[in-house]
Design a protein around this motif. Sequence first.
Motif, PDB file in Angstrom:
ATOM      1  N   PRO A 183      41.889 -94.336   3.247  1.00 36.88           N
ATOM      2  CA  PRO A 183      41.705 -92.889   3.000  1.00 36.88           C
ATOM      3  C   PRO A 183      40.754 -92.614   1.831  1.00 36.88           C
ATOM      4  O   PRO A 183      39.942 -91.689   1.905  1.00 36.88           O
ATOM      5  CB  PRO A 183      43.128 -92.397   2.696  1.00 36.88           C
ATOM      6  CG  PRO A 183      44.018 -93.377   3.399  1.00 36.88           C
ATOM      7  CD  PRO A 183      43.323 -94.704   3.248  1.00 36.88           C
ATOM      8  N   LEU A 184      40.836 -93.427   0.777  1.00 38.26           N
ATOM      9  CA  LEU A 184      39.915 -93.253  -0.347  1.00 38.26           C
ATOM     10  C   LEU A 184      38.484 -93.551   0.093  1.00 38.26           C
ATOM     11  O   LEU A 184      37.537 -92.945  -0.421  1.00 38.26           O
ATOM     12  CB  LEU A 184      40.307 -94.148  -1.521  1.00 38.26           C
ATOM     13  CG  LEU A 184      39.421 -94.028  -2.768  1.00 38.26           C
ATOM     14  CD1 LEU A 184      39.413 -92.599  -3.302  1.00 38.26           C
ATOM     15  CD2 LEU A 184      39.873 -95.006  -3.848  1.00 38.26           C
ATOM     16  N   GLY A 185      38.324 -94.444   1.059  1.00 39.60           N
ATOM     17  CA  GLY A 185      36.993 -94.717   1.596  1.00 39.60           C
ATOM     18  C   GLY A 185      36.367 -93.475   2.198  1.00 39.60           C
ATOM     19  O   GLY A 185      35.167 -93.223   2.032  1.00 39.60           O
ATOM     20  N   MET A 209      45.395 -84.118   3.139  1.00 40.13           N
ATOM     21  CA  MET A 209      45.927 -85.475   3.077  1.00 40.13           C
ATOM     22  C   MET A 209      47.164 -85.547   2.182  1.00 40.13           C
ATOM     23  O   MET A 209      48.070 -86.340   2.441  1.00 40.13           O
ATOM     24  CB  MET A 209      44.853 -86.435   2.589  1.00 40.13           C
ATOM     25  CG  MET A 209      43.720 -86.667   3.565  1.00 40.13           C
ATOM     26  SD  MET A 209      44.256 -87.430   5.132  1.00 40.13           S
ATOM     27  CE  MET A 209      44.642 -89.079   4.564  1.00 40.13           C
ATOM     28  N   ASP A 210      47.234 -84.710   1.147  1.00 41.15           N
ATOM     29  CA  ASP A 210      48.425 -84.670   0.312  1.00 41.15           C
ATOM     30  C   ASP A 210      49.631 -84.232   1.124  1.00 41.15           C
ATOM     31  O   ASP A 210      50.729 -84.804   1.005  1.00 41.15           O
ATOM     32  CB  ASP A 210      48.210 -83.710  -0.862  1.00 41.15           C
ATOM     33  CG  ASP A 210      47.328 -84.299  -1.958  1.00 41.15           C
ATOM     34  OD1 ASP A 210      47.103 -85.526  -1.931  1.00 41.15           O
ATOM     35  OD2 ASP A 210      46.874 -83.534  -2.825  1.00 41.15           O
ATOM     36  N   VAL A 211      49.447 -83.211   1.965  1.00 39.60           N
ATOM     37  CA  VAL A 211      50.533 -82.734   2.823  1.00 39.60           C
ATOM     38  C   VAL A 211      50.890 -83.794   3.864  1.00 39.60           C
ATOM     39  O   VAL A 211      52.060 -84.096   4.111  1.00 39.60           O
ATOM     40  CB  VAL A 211      50.134 -81.415   3.504  1.00 39.60           C
ATOM     41  CG1 VAL A 211      51.196 -80.996   4.520  1.00 39.60           C
ATOM     42  CG2 VAL A 211      49.925 -80.313   2.470  1.00 39.60           C
ATOM     43  N   TYR A 212      49.853 -84.401   4.464  1.00 36.54           N
ATOM     44  CA  TYR A 212      50.036 -85.410   5.516  1.00 36.54           C
ATOM     45  C   TYR A 212      50.767 -86.641   4.978  1.00 36.54           C
ATOM     46  O   TYR A 212      51.673 -87.181   5.622  1.00 36.54           O
ATOM     47  CB  TYR A 212      48.672 -85.795   6.059  1.00 36.54           C
ATOM     48  CG  TYR A 212      48.653 -86.881   7.105  1.00 36.54           C
ATOM     49  CD1 TYR A 212      49.501 -86.856   8.207  1.00 36.54           C
ATOM     50  CD2 TYR A 212      47.768 -87.969   6.996  1.00 36.54           C
ATOM     51  CE1 TYR A 212      49.480 -87.848   9.170  1.00 36.54           C
ATOM     52  CE2 TYR A 212      47.732 -88.958   7.954  1.00 36.54           C
ATOM     53  CZ  TYR A 212      48.582 -88.895   9.041  1.00 36.54           C
ATOM     54  OH  TYR A 212      48.543 -89.888   9.985  1.00 36.54           O
ATOM     55  N   SER A 213      50.406 -87.059   3.767  1.00 35.03           N
ATOM     56  CA  SER A 213      50.999 -88.267   3.175  1.00 35.03           C
ATOM     57  C   SER A 213      52.447 -88.045   2.772  1.00 35.03           C
ATOM     58  O   SER A 213      53.238 -88.993   2.739  1.00 35.03           O
ATOM     59  CB  SER A 213      50.191 -88.684   1.950  1.00 35.03           C
ATOM     60  OG  SER A 213      48.849 -88.961   2.310  1.00 35.03           O
ATOM     61  N   ASN A 214      52.772 -86.801   2.453  1.00 42.12           N
ATOM     62  CA  ASN A 214      54.151 -86.515   2.028  1.00 42.12           C
ATOM     63  C   ASN A 214      55.027 -86.081   3.184  1.00 42.12           C
ATOM     64  O   ASN A 214      56.172 -85.798   3.031  1.00 42.12           O
ATOM     65  CB  ASN A 214      54.126 -85.406   0.942  1.00 42.12           C
ATOM     66  CG  ASN A 214      53.426 -85.887  -0.309  1.00 42.12           C
ATOM     67  OD1 ASN A 214      53.511 -87.061  -0.653  1.00 42.12           O
ATOM     68  ND2 ASN A 214      52.735 -84.987  -1.000  1.00 42.12           N
TER      69      ASN A 214
END
Length: 357
Positions: A301-303, A352-357
């Motif tokens: 994801p950081l990529g 991505m913050d919502v998706y990861s949590n």
Amino acid sequence: MKLEHLQEAFNQFNHNSKFLSHSELASGHINDTYLVKTSAGINYVLQRINHGVFKNVPGLISNKVNVSKHLQKKLAYLPKYELNRKVLSFVETTNGDYYYTDAEGNYWNLMVYIDNSITFETVTSADVAYEGGKLIGGFLNLTSDFDASKLSEVIPKFHDMPFRFSQFEDALKVASEERIEKAKEYIDLVWSLKDEMHIIQNLKESGDIKLRVTHNDTKISNVLFDTDNKGLCVIDTDTVMPGVVHYDFGDAIRTICNSAAEDETDLDKVNFNLEYYKAYTKGFLEQVESVLTPTELKYLPLGAKTMIFIIALRFLTDYLNGDIYFKTKYPEHNLDRAKNQFKLIESMTQKMDVYSN
């Protein structure tokens, strides 16, 4: 390009056929590429490599030919017709080389055209994103046992973050006060992201993530589909060289998941398409998860964020330099492009913050 020049170049290759007609294929922005139809019923792609952009054309052609041969060996169990639709097939010259140099110093290469195929300039559905992920992931999987050190670096420092920052710092020194003022918010943003944007570079330099065979231009138009929208073949392998998987993954995500054009000025229209991200990642990981290390997987994801940042930084740098690299249509074009990409980073980070949590 004069017809006789194309015919002369085409006839240097060992294709055992007669040139009937040609048309220009306009999908690329660097090389001159032509579809050649022949008397034998087999069509070919004749390409003149831009040696102004690519300084080591023999190395470039060696890279893509050797990677294709490797893929052909890995997929040798397929029927010949199917194999020739899944891997680019290059044609030798009558001298046994894979390129011809004309009297003007231009380099030419020839490959078999894959009939009944289509490309997409933009992603139109999650299914297309998924198929694109499968193909790029499959390419990386099948080349994971190829010694990347045997490839030439055809574009030095292409995704090198310290190099891009040094260019940015140099641009700040020569930029007009007006342009610095207009770009101030985004200049400050670049500095705030600097440490995070060096993480993958640092992991690469420490050896915690390995150099692999990478494509380095994984936009969706470099994936070939059949007429049922199923992935066929990875194409346009001029930029194949040693790299890290995060940039191949990230460049695909950058181009697939932006809801707007790259220079859209209404930033409310610029959003990160999480559905396409999930679909592409699913297809990608199905193919490549077994050959990547836990560290490589962790930083995918950081990529994506890093690749969006690199192009944003390049647009901003060019704006500060007075628009000397990218073609522009108006004075603020590069700044608008940079704003667009920084908005995409913001949208991606939120989703991505919502998706990861």
